[in-house]
Design a protein around this motif. Structure first.
Motif, PDB file in Angstrom:
ATOM      1  N   THR A  94       0.840  -1.246  -0.101  1.00  0.00           N
ATOM      2  CA  THR A  94      -0.122   0.086   0.030  1.00  0.00           C
ATOM      3  C   THR A  94       0.781   1.082   0.125  1.00  0.00           C
ATOM      4  O   THR A  94       1.918   1.400   0.896  1.00  0.00           O
ATOM      5  CB  THR A  94      -0.847  -0.071   1.192  1.00  0.00           C
ATOM      6  OG1 THR A  94      -1.843  -1.111   1.269  1.00  0.00           O
ATOM      7  CG2 THR A  94      -1.832   1.169   1.324  1.00  0.00           C
ATOM      8  N   VAL A  95       0.538   2.187  -0.952  1.00  0.00           N
ATOM      9  CA  VAL A  95       1.038   3.410  -0.879  1.00  0.00           C
ATOM     10  C   VAL A  95       0.288   4.379  -0.270  1.00  0.00           C
ATOM     11  O   VAL A  95      -0.758   4.874  -0.640  1.00  0.00           O
ATOM     12  CB  VAL A  95       1.476   3.918  -2.330  1.00  0.00           C
ATOM     13  CG1 VAL A  95       2.418   5.154  -2.475  1.00  0.00           C
ATOM     14  CG2 VAL A  95       2.074   2.873  -3.088  1.00  0.00           C
ATOM     15  N   ASP A  96       0.857   4.959   0.863  1.00  0.00           N
ATOM     16  CA  ASP A  96      -0.097   5.952   1.673  1.00  0.00           C
ATOM     17  C   ASP A  96       0.513   7.432   1.152  1.00  0.00           C
ATOM     18  O   ASP A  96       1.709   8.145   1.548  1.00  0.00           O
ATOM     19  CB  ASP A  96       0.433   5.834   3.241  1.00  0.00           C
ATOM     20  CG  ASP A  96      -0.146   6.857   4.190  1.00  0.00           C
ATOM     21  OD1 ASP A  96      -0.989   7.643   3.353  1.00  0.00           O
ATOM     22  OD2 ASP A  96      -0.526   6.618   5.256  1.00  0.00           O
ATOM     23  N   LEU A  97      -0.378   7.823   0.214  1.00  0.00           N
ATOM     24  CA  LEU A  97       0.360   9.015  -0.418  1.00  0.00           C
ATOM     25  C   LEU A  97       0.383  10.285   0.537  1.00  0.00           C
ATOM     26  O   LEU A  97       1.273  10.964   0.266  1.00  0.00           O
ATOM     27  CB  LEU A  97      -0.863   9.480  -1.316  1.00  0.00           C
ATOM     28  CG  LEU A  97      -1.048   8.501  -2.633  1.00  0.00           C
ATOM     29  CD1 LEU A  97      -2.211   8.796  -3.667  1.00  0.00           C
ATOM     30  CD2 LEU A  97       0.433   8.170  -3.382  1.00  0.00           C
ATOM     31  N   GLY A  98      -0.416  10.417   1.599  1.00  0.00           N
ATOM     32  CA  GLY A  98      -0.314  11.508   2.455  1.00  0.00           C
ATOM     33  C   GLY A  98       0.957  11.322   3.282  1.00  0.00           C
ATOM     34  O   GLY A  98       1.469  12.376   3.550  1.00  0.00           O
TER      35      GLY A  98
END
Length: 449
Positions: free
Chosen positions: A140-144
């Motif tokens: 998962t890429v946590d953009l924030g």
């Protein structure tokens, strides 16, 4: 039928042909550089990120986190996409953008500057999306969180590049940004620890950096020593003197001289809860807000005020500036000192901005990357800030990829991850900038006659 007769007392108007020939020759030599570079990047995204992506894996992009301002769940929490398919679609769109640029460049048709910049920005976003889909496959890429880390890493680079803009617009090459960052970080912790006030440490940071700035101005402007050599020597001097005091004073009594302190986080209500960008823009310490303010003020001051006109004239044609009454060397002195103070704020970010104690050579080459950001930004405050954000994003990306659990991601070697920020710096400056117009008198000492 009348025939136009030229007045013999009037000089003939200069022909415009030589002026037109230079841009044409320039276009013939370099018109293909940008579209060719983008084509190579797009093909790499297609062949590596798309066709070599792990089969059957997906990548999740976290848009809205728990607690974000998301009424009615308008924005999804996680968006799951197939890694390979996402990368292939983004790569094909990148190829189409490169094709558009090829068409306009090869046919010599006019493409507006804004449209060209917009196409390059969209290309960059698509290419980064393809890379993220491939690199974070099965994760998962946590953009924030990724953008938050980018912002923290970008602040010292941005302040350093703004320091370079101030100095070099006035005609002084500022290689000493590394030393200014280091002195700012050192002064912030030392004064903050001795006084017990993080705010006094913040004030001390630009004052300490002024020491390096004054030495640079003294030798480069006063004694007219070769400016690049002076900058390198001052960087070595800053490393040596701070390492000496760190080893002989700070390590002996760290609670008194090297206590970790951190500036408080200032959160703007409601705005800080916006998904993805809320914490990045509206939940930061005062140094981040100062960075935005200084970029805006410098942009207006350099290009919309009399002061800015004088600074730029000193950097472009000091002899002409002197003839209209501008004190060239005084202007250069003031700009170098002002730039040093700005770089000192970037040094404070390395310590009291992140809550860590001072360490030997903790600037770690950020001053040189800030120089690259200044060049990539074409000696403009806004451009320098955007370039600093680009380099910081590469750094944040390698930090996030290094924490992926085993079995997820694309299995990028850790050695490559450590090189990633510097690879991006090298390719950005060498491949994207191309021919940058340096201030005409940059690095040239001025002797009043």
């Amino acid at each position: 039928m009348s025939t136009a007769v030229q007045d013999p007392a009037r000089p003939a108007a200069p022909s415009s042909e030589p002026r037109a020939a230079a841009p044409a020759a320039e276009r013939q030599r370099s018109w293909w550089h940008l579209p060719a570079g983008l084509t190579v990047l797009a093909l790499a995204a297609l062949l590596v990120f798309g066709l070599r992506a792990p089969v059957g894996r997906g990548t999740s992009f976290r848009i809205a986190a728990p607690g974000d301002l998301n009424p009615g769940g308008i924005l999804p929490g996680d968006v799951a996409l197939p890694a390979g398919g996402t990368a292939i679609v983004c790569a094909i769109l990148c190829l189409l953008i490169a094709g558009v640029l090829w068409f306009f460049a090869a046919t010599s048709r006019a493409l507006g500057r804004r449209a060209r910049i917009a196409l390059i920005v969209v290309f960059g976003l698509l290419w980064i999306t393809a890379f993220l889909a491939w690199a974070f496959s099965g994760s998962t890429v946590d953009l924030g969180s990724l953008l938050q880390t980018m912002m923290v890493l970008a602040v010292p680079l941005a302040f350093g590049s703004l320091s370079g803009v101030l100095s070099e617009r006035a005609g002084v090459v500022n290689i000493a940004i590394e030393g200014q960052l280091l002195f700012g970080a050192f002064g912030a912790v030392l004064v903050g620890s001795l006084t017990g006030s993080v705010w006094l440490g913040l004030i001390a940071a630009p004052i300490m950096a002024l020491v390096i700035g004054a030495l640079l101005a003294l030798f480069a402007i006063g004694y007219q020593v070769q400016q690049i050599i002076v900058g390198v020597v001052l960087n070595v001097f800053a490393i040596g003197i701070t390492s000496f005091f760190y080893g002989t004073v700070m390590q002996q009594d760290p609670t008194r001289y090297n206590q970790p302190m951190r500036l408080p986080i200032i959160s703007i209500p409601v705005l800080s809860d916006i998904p993805v960008i809320g914490r990045v823009l509206f939940e930061q310490n005062i140094l981040v807000y100062l960075m935005w303010i200084i970029v805006a003020v410098l942009t207006v001051a350099l290009f919309r005020t009399r002061w800015g006109l004088r600074v730029r004239s000193v950097g472009e044609h000091p002899r002409a500036a002197d003839t209209v009454g501008i004190d060239v060397n005084r202007t250069r002195w003031s700009n170098v000192l002002l730039g040093s103070a700005v770089a000192g704020l970037g040094g404070a970010t390395l310590t009291i901005g992140t809550g860590v104690a001072f360490g030997e050579e903790m600037s770690s080459g950020k001053g040189y990357i800030a120089l690259a950001a200044m060049i990539l930004g074409r000696y403009h405050p806004v451009g320098a800030l955007l370039a600093a954000l680009l380099f910081a994003f590469a750094d944040a990306l390698q930090l996030r990829l290094g924490t992926l659990p085993s079995g997820s991601g694309a299995g990028i070697p850790s050695q490559f991850l450590l090189m990633l920020p510097y690879i991006v710096t090298l390719f950005a400056v060498a491949g994207v900038v191309g021919r940058v117009r340096v201030p005409a008198a940059d690095g040239e000492p001025y002797v009043k006659q």
